[in-house]
Design an enzyme around this catalytic site. Sequence first.
Site, PDB file in Angstrom:
ATOM      1  N   LYS A  48       0.816  -1.192   0.000  1.00 18.42           N
ATOM      2  CA  LYS A  48       0.000   0.000   0.000  1.00 18.42           C
ATOM      3  C   LYS A  48       0.856   1.251   0.000  1.00 18.42           C
ATOM      4  O   LYS A  48       0.383   2.342  -0.285  1.00 18.42           O
ATOM      5  CB  LYS A  48      -0.876   0.032   1.269  1.00 18.42           C
ATOM      6  CG  LYS A  48      -1.726  -1.180   1.472  1.00 18.42           C
ATOM      7  CD  LYS A  48      -2.335  -1.155   2.886  1.00 18.42           C
ATOM      8  CE  LYS A  48      -2.972  -2.486   3.184  1.00 18.42           C
ATOM      9  NZ  LYS A  48      -3.270  -2.630   4.625  1.00 18.42           N
ATOM     10  N   GLU A 104       7.378   2.305  -6.398  1.00 16.12           N
ATOM     11  CA  GLU A 104       7.559   1.829  -5.022  1.00 16.12           C
ATOM     12  C   GLU A 104       7.774   3.023  -4.092  1.00 16.12           C
ATOM     13  O   GLU A 104       8.263   4.069  -4.502  1.00 16.12           O
ATOM     14  CB  GLU A 104       8.764   0.860  -5.015  1.00 16.12           C
ATOM     15  CG  GLU A 104       9.171   0.314  -3.676  1.00 16.12           C
ATOM     16  CD  GLU A 104       8.133  -0.540  -2.988  1.00 16.12           C
ATOM     17  OE1 GLU A 104       7.023  -0.023  -2.735  1.00 16.12           O
ATOM     18  OE2 GLU A 104       8.425  -1.705  -2.655  1.00 16.12           O
ATOM     19  N   ASP A 105       7.393   2.858  -2.846  1.00 17.32           N
ATOM     20  CA  ASP A 105       7.568   3.953  -1.903  1.00 17.32           C
ATOM     21  C   ASP A 105       9.022   4.152  -1.508  1.00 17.32           C
ATOM     22  O   ASP A 105       9.551   5.251  -1.558  1.00 17.32           O
ATOM     23  CB  ASP A 105       6.691   3.748  -0.649  1.00 17.32           C
ATOM     24  CG  ASP A 105       6.879   2.387   0.010  1.00 17.32           C
ATOM     25  OD1 ASP A 105       7.644   1.541  -0.514  1.00 17.32           O
ATOM     26  OD2 ASP A 105       6.245   2.144   1.060  1.00 17.32           O
ATOM     27  N   ASP A 108      14.922  -0.007   0.507  1.00 20.03           N
ATOM     28  CA  ASP A 108      15.705  -0.081   1.731  1.00 20.03           C
ATOM     29  C   ASP A 108      16.836  -1.087   1.483  1.00 20.03           C
ATOM     30  O   ASP A 108      17.831  -0.754   0.866  1.00 20.03           O
ATOM     31  CB  ASP A 108      14.752  -0.485   2.857  1.00 20.03           C
ATOM     32  CG  ASP A 108      15.388  -0.483   4.231  1.00 20.03           C
ATOM     33  OD1 ASP A 108      16.506   0.011   4.372  1.00 20.03           O
ATOM     34  OD2 ASP A 108      14.754  -0.981   5.189  1.00 20.03           O
ATOM     35  N   PHE A 158      13.912   5.491  10.262  1.00 19.71           N
ATOM     36  CA  PHE A 158      12.598   4.962   9.924  1.00 19.71           C
ATOM     37  C   PHE A 158      11.638   6.122   9.682  1.00 19.71           C
ATOM     38  O   PHE A 158      11.365   6.909  10.581  1.00 19.71           O
ATOM     39  CB  PHE A 158      12.070   4.020  11.003  1.00 19.71           C
ATOM     40  CG  PHE A 158      10.903   3.224  10.498  1.00 19.71           C
ATOM     41  CD1 PHE A 158      11.100   2.084   9.734  1.00 19.71           C
ATOM     42  CD2 PHE A 158       9.605   3.652  10.721  1.00 19.71           C
ATOM     43  CE1 PHE A 158      10.024   1.371   9.215  1.00 19.71           C
ATOM     44  CE2 PHE A 158       8.515   2.947  10.212  1.00 19.71           C
ATOM     45  CZ  PHE A 158       8.732   1.806   9.455  1.00 19.71           C
ATOM     46  N   ASP A 165       4.090   3.770   6.164  1.00 20.22           N
ATOM     47  CA  ASP A 165       3.416   3.500   7.433  1.00 20.22           C
ATOM     48  C   ASP A 165       4.354   2.984   8.505  1.00 20.22           C
ATOM     49  O   ASP A 165       5.453   2.506   8.237  1.00 20.22           O
ATOM     50  CB  ASP A 165       2.333   2.439   7.229  1.00 20.22           C
ATOM     51  CG  ASP A 165       2.939   1.041   7.051  1.00 20.22           C
ATOM     52  OD1 ASP A 165       3.770   0.865   6.137  1.00 20.22           O
ATOM     53  OD2 ASP A 165       2.605   0.133   7.846  1.00 20.22           O
ATOM     54  N   ARG A 171       0.104   6.865   7.196  1.00 20.54           N
ATOM     55  CA  ARG A 171       0.138   6.974   5.729  1.00 20.54           C
ATOM     56  C   ARG A 171      -0.467   8.295   5.261  1.00 20.54           C
ATOM     57  O   ARG A 171      -0.145   8.793   4.196  1.00 20.54           O
ATOM     58  CB  ARG A 171      -0.650   5.829   5.089  1.00 20.54           C
ATOM     59  CG  ARG A 171      -0.073   4.440   5.322  1.00 20.54           C
ATOM     60  CD  ARG A 171      -0.769   3.439   4.394  1.00 20.54           C
ATOM     61  NE  ARG A 171      -0.562   2.053   4.803  1.00 20.54           N
ATOM     62  CZ  ARG A 171       0.501   1.323   4.485  1.00 20.54           C
ATOM     63  NH1 ARG A 171       1.467   1.845   3.755  1.00 20.54           N
ATOM     64  NH2 ARG A 171       0.603   0.062   4.882  1.00 20.54           N
TER      65      ARG A 171
HETATM   66  P1  IMP Z   1      13.410  -3.676   1.419  1.00 26.94           P
HETATM   67  O1  IMP Z   1      13.049  -5.016   0.904  1.00 26.94           O
HETATM   68  O2  IMP Z   1      14.290  -3.750   2.613  1.00 26.94           O
HETATM   69  O3  IMP Z   1      13.995  -2.770   0.347  1.00 26.94           O
HETATM   70  O4  IMP Z   1      12.100  -3.056   1.997  1.00 26.94           O
HETATM   71  C1  IMP Z   1      11.305  -2.200   1.297  1.00 26.94           C
HETATM   72  C2  IMP Z   1       9.979  -2.066   2.000  1.00 26.94           C
HETATM   73  O5  IMP Z   1      10.155  -1.929   3.406  1.00 26.94           O
HETATM   74  C3  IMP Z   1       9.275  -0.814   1.552  1.00 26.94           C
HETATM   75  O6  IMP Z   1       8.424  -1.063   0.469  1.00 26.94           O
HETATM   76  C4  IMP Z   1       8.528  -0.391   2.797  1.00 26.94           C
HETATM   77  O7  IMP Z   1       7.262  -1.019   2.829  1.00 26.94           O
HETATM   78  C5  IMP Z   1       9.336  -0.930   3.939  1.00 26.94           C
HETATM   79  N1  IMP Z   1      10.205   0.109   4.551  1.00 26.94           N
HETATM   80  C6  IMP Z   1      11.546   0.199   4.506  1.00 26.94           C
HETATM   81  N2  IMP Z   1      11.999   1.263   5.153  1.00 26.94           N
HETATM   82  C7  IMP Z   1      10.913   1.895   5.634  1.00 26.94           C
HETATM   83  C8  IMP Z   1      10.717   3.108   6.395  1.00 26.94           C
HETATM   84  O8  IMP Z   1      11.653   3.848   6.773  1.00 26.94           O
HETATM   85  N3  IMP Z   1       9.438   3.414   6.685  1.00 26.94           N
HETATM   86  C9  IMP Z   1       8.372   2.668   6.293  1.00 26.94           C
HETATM   87  N4  IMP Z   1       8.501   1.543   5.570  1.00 26.94           N
HETATM   88  C10 IMP Z   1       9.763   1.155   5.251  1.00 26.94           C
HETATM   89 MG    MG Z   2       6.181  -1.070   0.464  1.00 24.90          MG
END
Ligand code: IMP
Ligand code: MG
Length: 186
Positions: A48, A104-105, A108, A158, A165, A171
């Site tokens: 989301k 994508e938001d 990370d 974070f 979220d 959100r």
């Molecule tokens: P990744 O697989 O570690 O790249 O994670 C990506 C996903 O983790 C994103 O799509 C977010 O849903 C969540 N995420 C990573 N960092 C944050 C943050 O600082 N705040 C909120 N969601 C995060």
């Molecule tokens: Mg996400």
Amino acid sequence: MDKNAEIYQDLDRILVTRDEIQDKVRELGRRIGEDYRGKTPVMICILKGACVFFSDLIREIPLQLTTDFMAISSYGSATKTTGVVRILKDLDKDILGKDVIIVEDIVDTGITLNYLMQILIQRGAASLKIAALLDKTARRKVPDLKVDYCCFDIPDAFVVGYGLDYDQKYRNLPDIGVLSERVYSN
Ligand code: IMP
Ligand code: MG
């Protein structure tokens, strides 16, 4: 929403303001418009978290385009990645031969997107690019992952707001802020 709203009190600080977001999203929309001139890209919103970014971004792209939605999960409700990725909702339409842009938001570790890229490549997309609102490059665990379009590079904190979220909340914040540790430490 006013910045004096109670929900803002859970933030340590605002990292990116709504005005800064708007400027960058406009610029990105124009760039995509130029890069995809003559094409009809499929814009995929990763639910989301990307929904707010997505709805602003597509309105800045002056092209014919189509939209589709996918929900994946790698996080549960914690603030650390698990490495486990599940498809909760798949695309409605076939992407064979299509020019696909994943929206994508935040990237990370990159584990989520890397997994998703593999799946969409196997389905025969003609081209595949990533548009991310935020990038935490310092935490990348998949060094080869190429984020084609990114609005903001942010430090390792974070963050919530503008679709992002913590435990499904925040959100609806129009700005992006660093969540106070006291919110998730107890
Ligand atoms: P990744 O697989 O570690 O790249 O994670 C990506 C996903 O983790 C994103 O799509 C977010 O849903 C969540 N995420 C990573 N960092 C944050 C943050 O600082 N705040 C909120 N969601 C995060
Ligand atoms: Mg996400």
